[in-house]
Design a protein around this motif. Structure first.
Motif, PDB file in Angstrom:
ATOM      1  N   ILE A  18       6.030  12.822   6.281  1.00 25.36           N
ATOM      2  CA  ILE A  18       4.711  12.343   5.881  1.00 25.36           C
ATOM      3  C   ILE A  18       4.486  12.390   4.379  1.00 25.36           C
ATOM      4  O   ILE A  18       3.483  11.893   3.897  1.00 25.36           O
ATOM      5  N   GLN A  20       6.078  10.821   2.084  1.00 23.88           N
ATOM      6  CA  GLN A  20       6.607   9.602   1.471  1.00 23.88           C
ATOM      7  C   GLN A  20       5.662   9.159   0.347  1.00 23.88           C
ATOM      8  O   GLN A  20       4.448   9.293   0.483  1.00 23.88           O
ATOM      9  N   ALA A  22       3.079   7.105  -1.679  1.00 28.70           N
ATOM     10  CA  ALA A  22       2.033   6.229  -1.144  1.00 28.70           C
ATOM     11  C   ALA A  22       2.398   4.749  -1.239  1.00 28.70           C
ATOM     12  O   ALA A  22       2.063   3.968  -0.347  1.00 28.70           O
ATOM     13  N   GLU A  24       5.135   3.391  -0.749  1.00 37.36           N
ATOM     14  CA  GLU A  24       6.157   3.029   0.235  1.00 37.36           C
ATOM     15  C   GLU A  24       5.643   3.124   1.674  1.00 37.36           C
ATOM     16  O   GLU A  24       6.394   2.909   2.618  1.00 37.36           O
ATOM     17  N   LEU A  25       4.365   3.436   1.846  1.00 41.77           N
ATOM     18  CA  LEU A  25       3.766   3.511   3.171  1.00 41.77           C
ATOM     19  C   LEU A  25       3.259   2.130   3.587  1.00 41.77           C
ATOM     20  O   LEU A  25       2.927   1.301   2.758  1.00 41.77           O
ATOM     21  N   ILE A  29       1.287   4.667   6.834  1.00 40.50           N
ATOM     22  CA  ILE A  29       2.285   5.234   7.748  1.00 40.50           C
ATOM     23  C   ILE A  29       3.684   5.056   7.167  1.00 40.50           C
ATOM     24  O   ILE A  29       4.033   3.975   6.680  1.00 40.50           O
ATOM     25  N   ASN A  30       4.484   6.110   7.254  1.00 40.28           N
ATOM     26  CA  ASN A  30       5.878   6.053   6.826  1.00 40.28           C
ATOM     27  C   ASN A  30       6.704   5.424   7.937  1.00 40.28           C
ATOM     28  O   ASN A  30       6.777   5.954   9.044  1.00 40.28           O
TER      29      ASN A  30
END
Length: 67
Positions: A18, A20, A22, A24-25, A29-30
């Motif tokens: 979680i 990751q 921001a 790349e979300l 959600i990752n």
């Protein structure tokens, strides 16, 4: 058959969890699953199925994430 991951279990590196970055979300959600290698498959193998049910994602996305 051997399944290997490039990190020490049971801890999942942040880039696959979680934490990751921001940018790349996707909708917060990752979606990046962790890398793994499968070796020593039987010669007759045609298909390999591997799944991991991640119950730690329930507080984040509301359901168990299936990798």
């Amino acid at each position: 058959m051997q399944i290997q991951v490039p990190f020490a279990l049971p801890n999942l590196p942040d880039e696959y969890g979680i934490n990751q970055p921001a940018d790349e979300l996707v909708d917060g959600i990752n979606l990046r699953s962790f890398p793994f290698t499968v070796t020593d498959l039987p010669k007759a193998a045609v298909t390999v199925a591997f799944s991991l049910i991640d119950h730690d994602t329930i507080p984040v996305v509301g359901f168990s994430w299936i990798h």
